[in-house]
Design a protein around this motif. Structure first.
Motif, PDB file in Angstrom:
ATOM      1  N   VAL A  98      -6.682  -9.831  -0.135  1.00  0.00           N
ATOM      2  CA  VAL A  98      -5.372  -9.805   0.308  1.00  0.00           C
ATOM      3  C   VAL A  98      -4.277  -9.362  -0.140  1.00  0.00           C
ATOM      4  CG1 VAL A  98      -5.337 -12.400  -0.238  1.00  0.00           C
ATOM      5  CG2 VAL A  98      -4.032 -12.098   1.441  1.00  0.00           C
ATOM      6  N   ILE A  99      -3.318  -9.094   0.828  1.00  0.00           N
ATOM      7  CA  ILE A  99      -2.402  -8.242   0.045  1.00  0.00           C
ATOM      8  C   ILE A  99      -1.083  -9.443   0.608  1.00  0.00           C
ATOM      9  CG2 ILE A  99      -0.284  -6.542  -0.169  1.00  0.00           C
ATOM     10  CD1 ILE A  99      -2.309  -4.465   1.332  1.00  0.00           C
ATOM     11  N   ALA A 100      -0.698 -10.358  -0.968  1.00  0.00           N
ATOM     12  CA  ALA A 100       0.516 -11.455  -0.602  1.00  0.00           C
ATOM     13  C   ALA A 100       2.263 -10.496  -0.975  1.00  0.00           C
ATOM     14  CB  ALA A 100      -0.740 -12.959  -1.203  1.00  0.00           C
ATOM     15  N   TYR A 101       2.749 -10.918  -0.671  1.00  0.00           N
ATOM     16  CA  TYR A 101       4.100 -10.189  -0.729  1.00  0.00           C
ATOM     17  C   TYR A 101       4.884 -11.035  -1.367  1.00  0.00           C
ATOM     18  CZ  TYR A 101       3.062  -6.028   1.183  1.00  0.00           C
ATOM     19  OH  TYR A 101       3.185  -4.641   1.501  1.00  0.00           O
ATOM     20  N   ASN A 102       6.042 -11.267  -2.041  1.00  0.00           N
ATOM     21  CA  ASN A 102       6.908 -12.173  -2.732  1.00  0.00           C
ATOM     22  C   ASN A 102       7.665 -11.933  -1.817  1.00  0.00           C
ATOM     23  OD1 ASN A 102       9.140 -13.291  -4.574  1.00  0.00           O
ATOM     24  ND2 ASN A 102       7.830 -13.045  -6.430  1.00  0.00           N
ATOM     25  N   ILE A 103       8.419 -12.939  -1.591  1.00  0.00           N
ATOM     26  CA  ILE A 103       9.507 -12.429  -0.189  1.00  0.00           C
ATOM     27  C   ILE A 103      10.650 -12.525  -0.882  1.00  0.00           C
ATOM     28  CG2 ILE A 103      10.526 -13.560   1.906  1.00  0.00           C
ATOM     29  CD1 ILE A 103       7.900 -10.961   2.119  1.00  0.00           C
ATOM     30  N   MET A 113      -4.269  -7.269  -8.626  1.00  0.00           N
ATOM     31  CA  MET A 113      -3.803  -6.122  -8.588  1.00  0.00           C
ATOM     32  C   MET A 113      -2.530  -5.821  -8.164  1.00  0.00           C
ATOM     33  SD  MET A 113      -5.781  -2.258  -7.399  1.00  0.00           S
ATOM     34  CE  MET A 113      -4.438  -0.236  -7.645  1.00  0.00           C
ATOM     35  N   PHE A 114      -1.353  -5.397  -9.134  1.00  0.00           N
ATOM     36  CA  PHE A 114       0.133  -5.645  -9.624  1.00  0.00           C
ATOM     37  C   PHE A 114       0.585  -4.186  -7.944  1.00  0.00           C
ATOM     38  CE2 PHE A 114      -0.835  -8.068 -12.537  1.00  0.00           C
ATOM     39  CZ  PHE A 114      -1.483  -9.624 -11.651  1.00  0.00           C
ATOM     40  N   SER A 115       1.821  -4.697  -7.553  1.00  0.00           N
ATOM     41  CA  SER A 115       2.718  -3.985  -7.182  1.00  0.00           C
ATOM     42  C   SER A 115       2.416  -2.626  -6.444  1.00  0.00           C
ATOM     43  CB  SER A 115       3.495  -2.600  -8.677  1.00  0.00           C
ATOM     44  OG  SER A 115       4.054  -3.698  -9.268  1.00  0.00           O
ATOM     45  N   THR A 116       1.457  -3.435  -4.872  1.00  0.00           N
ATOM     46  CA  THR A 116       0.868  -2.943  -4.221  1.00  0.00           C
ATOM     47  C   THR A 116       1.886  -2.781  -2.964  1.00  0.00           C
ATOM     48  OG1 THR A 116      -0.659  -5.137  -3.850  1.00  0.00           O
ATOM     49  CG2 THR A 116      -1.406  -3.110  -5.630  1.00  0.00           C
ATOM     50  N   GLY A 117       3.158  -3.803  -3.136  1.00  0.00           N
ATOM     51  CA  GLY A 117       3.299  -3.841  -1.464  1.00  0.00           C
ATOM     52  C   GLY A 117       3.410  -2.534  -0.763  1.00  0.00           C
ATOM     53  N   ALA A 118       4.152  -1.433  -0.914  1.00  0.00           N
ATOM     54  CA  ALA A 118       4.557  -0.320  -1.032  1.00  0.00           C
ATOM     55  C   ALA A 118       3.493   1.195  -0.515  1.00  0.00           C
ATOM     56  CB  ALA A 118       5.256   0.868  -1.482  1.00  0.00           C
ATOM     57  N   TYR A 119       3.423   1.602   0.334  1.00  0.00           N
ATOM     58  CA  TYR A 119       1.850   2.406   0.728  1.00  0.00           C
ATOM     59  C   TYR A 119       0.390   1.658   0.726  1.00  0.00           C
ATOM     60  CZ  TYR A 119       6.643   5.044   0.508  1.00  0.00           C
ATOM     61  OH  TYR A 119       7.487   5.759   1.073  1.00  0.00           O
ATOM     62  N   TYR A 143      -1.166  -1.504   2.760  1.00  0.00           N
ATOM     63  CA  TYR A 143      -1.765  -1.559   3.156  1.00  0.00           C
ATOM     64  C   TYR A 143      -0.961  -0.447   4.614  1.00  0.00           C
ATOM     65  CZ  TYR A 143      -2.785  -4.575   8.355  1.00  0.00           C
ATOM     66  OH  TYR A 143      -3.605  -4.889   9.465  1.00  0.00           O
ATOM     67  N   ALA A 144       0.515   0.331   4.586  1.00  0.00           N
ATOM     68  CA  ALA A 144       0.723   1.648   5.370  1.00  0.00           C
ATOM     69  C   ALA A 144      -0.582   2.787   4.771  1.00  0.00           C
ATOM     70  CB  ALA A 144       2.294   1.767   5.059  1.00  0.00           C
ATOM     71  N   MET A 145      -1.161   2.746   4.685  1.00  0.00           N
ATOM     72  CA  MET A 145      -1.620   4.310   4.401  1.00  0.00           C
ATOM     73  C   MET A 145      -3.536   3.006   4.308  1.00  0.00           C
ATOM     74  SD  MET A 145       0.302   6.288   1.406  1.00  0.00           S
ATOM     75  CE  MET A 145      -0.559   7.637   1.463  1.00  0.00           C
ATOM     76  N   ARG A 150      -9.354  -3.722   7.486  1.00  0.00           N
ATOM     77  CA  ARG A 150      -8.302  -4.167   6.687  1.00  0.00           C
ATOM     78  C   ARG A 150      -8.075  -5.035   6.408  1.00  0.00           C
ATOM     79  NH1 ARG A 150      -5.491   0.586  10.484  1.00  0.00           N
ATOM     80  NH2 ARG A 150      -6.531  -0.369  12.470  1.00  0.00           N
ATOM     81  N   PRO A 151      -7.174  -5.659   5.087  1.00  0.00           N
ATOM     82  CA  PRO A 151      -7.282  -6.656   4.492  1.00  0.00           C
ATOM     83  C   PRO A 151      -5.992  -7.692   5.273  1.00  0.00           C
ATOM     84  CG  PRO A 151      -5.734  -5.774   3.573  1.00  0.00           C
ATOM     85  CD  PRO A 151      -6.693  -4.070   4.373  1.00  0.00           C
TER      86      PRO A 151
END
Length: 439
Positions: A33-38, A384-390, A392-394, A403-404
């Motif tokens: 799961v990708i968790a975003y700190n909004i 795993m940190f700093s996965t918010g760019a490229y 899920y997009a890729m 996909r997660p």
């Protein structure tokens, strides 16, 4: 709340994301799961915008949404008053589904189809960033047939190579993007449309690369673009009102990275453009930028469940997780570096050197090499940190992996914004060889 290096930890010794326990997020939503700190996304957006306002400069901060595109992230950017950079019909469709203001959408891309351009005209978007002569001629045809005006920026390659990976440099002369500034292509493109009845040339656009940690490249690009706009003003008595310097602002992936703050990038660019404008007596243009990774990159954390391990004495210790290159291809694609921690054991001694392996059937599916972590067992949660760019997009369905899920966390509260794919999604568009017989 205590802190371990850059990462906040609660009293249970668990990693927290925007105030939420990462281990509990993994339990609630499953992994990967990708968790975003909004909270962080909003903070970054405001820093970019507020710095322009403090410097009393007209501007647009456009989210470069190829970094991560979804209805929910577009809604966040809309709430923060940003514009939007899209690069495909799919991203444009998503933006419209998010009810993003069309007049604040800018459409990029080096090979926009006729149908995509028609879609942009139907939505009456704010600007098309033109990349080549074929597109320019198609736009002239469309505007005349529809008797519809369209604002454009001419994307140029200023001949500046940013200090970044070869695959993500875009401002140098040998690039698939844009009109070359040095060989006369940009001048020819401008002559074709500057006095067109339906096309309004707003100005010039460039993008010199990604993951850039200094401002010299942006200043050099601004000098070249502003000089060209000044030349057109003198020759054609045409004043371009916009200068777009793109994005590429770096973020921290590991301790080796030392990114600048949004304020520094903006201040250095604005001060240089103001100086150049004063020296040339050219009116100060409206300045546009396109942060993408720097808004969402280090706001994203991917949570995995640790599975099997393989120890090769004297060689390597592999620790496998339930994702990999299917949800983050960057390490395999261009040797991207990441940091990670065991989210449920943040305060334990990190006395084991391991390689984090994905579950895809590829020897190159290694997310991180030589990572220092505690002794782990099956069921532990790796963050795993700093996965918010490229990320899920890729992402892909390689090996037919779903996909997660994606969740947004704000003020300690989480919300699912993209459902995890299930196996039914994987075969949704498949057709049986015997379909006609089965009917």
């Amino acid at each position: 709340m205590v802190s371990t290096l850059h990462y906040p930890v609660n009293q249970e010794g668990h990693l927290t994301i925007a105030g939420a326990d990462a281990v509990e997020l993994a339990k609630e939503y499953g992994t990967p799961v990708i968790a975003y700190n909004i909270d962080l996304v909003r903070q970054r957006a405001r820093k970019f915008k507020d710095t322009f306002d403090e410097l009393n400069v007209k501007s647009q901060v456009a989210y470069a949404s190829k970094a991560f595109s979804s209805i929910a992230i577009y809604q966040v950017m809309k709430e923060e008053g940003l514009s939007l950079d899209v690069v495909s019909g799919g991203e444009l469709y998503t933006a419209l589904k998010a009810d993003f203001p069309p007049d604040k959408i800018h459409f990029h891309g080096n090979n926009k189809s006729y149908q995509e351009l028609e879609m942009a005209f139907d939505a009456n978007i704010g600007c098309i960033v033109v990349d080549n002569f074929d597109e320019l001629l198609t736009l002239r045809q469309l505007t005349k047939e529809r008797k519809q005006r369209m604002a454009i920026l001419l994307r140029v390659t200023p001949g500046i190579e940013a200090h970044t990976h070869t695959y993500i440099t875009t401002g140098q002369q040998d690039s698939k993007f844009g009109f070359d500034l040095g060989n006369g292509q940009a001048d020819e493109a401008f002559r074709l449309v500057y006095d067109d009845e339906y096309i309004e040339v707003l100005g010039l656009h460039c993008h010199i690369g990604s993951q850039i940690f200094e401002t010299n490249g942006f200043v050099a690009a601004a000098e070249k673009l502003l000089l060209k706009m000044q030349q057109w003003n003198e020759t054609y008595q045409y004043t371009c009102p916009v200068l777009n310097l793109g994005g590429g602002f770096g973020i921290r992936y590991t301790d080796e990275d030392e990114p600048l703050s949004p304020e520094i990038y903006v201040k250095e660019m604005v001060l240089a453009i103001k100086r150049l404008s004063n020296e040339s007596a050219f009116p100060l243009p409206e300045i546009w930028i396109e942060p993408g990774r720097s808004l969402v990159g280090d706001a994203g954390t991917t949570l995995y469940t640790i599975g099997s391990q393989k120890k090769i004495p004297g060689t390597r210790h592999y620790v496998a997780v339930d994702g990999g290159m299917s949800d983050n291809i960057r390490p395999a694609l261009y040797q991207a570096k990441y940091d990670a921690k065991v989210a449920n054991r943040m305060t334990a001694p990190t006395n084991h050197i391991v390689t984090i392996a994905g579950k895809c059937c590829e020897s190159g599916d290694k997310l991180i090499e030589d990572l220092s972590i505690p002794e782990v067992q099956t069921g532990d949660i790796l963050a795993m940190f700093s996965t918010g760019a490229y990320g899920y997009a890729m992402a892909s369905n390689y090996n037919r992996l779903p996909r997660p899920a994606v969740v947004f966390v704000e003020g300690g509260q989480s919300q699912l914004v993209i459902r995890r794919e299930v196996y039914e999604d994987i075969v949704r568009n498949d057709l049986s060889l015997y379909e006609s017989e089965e009917k």
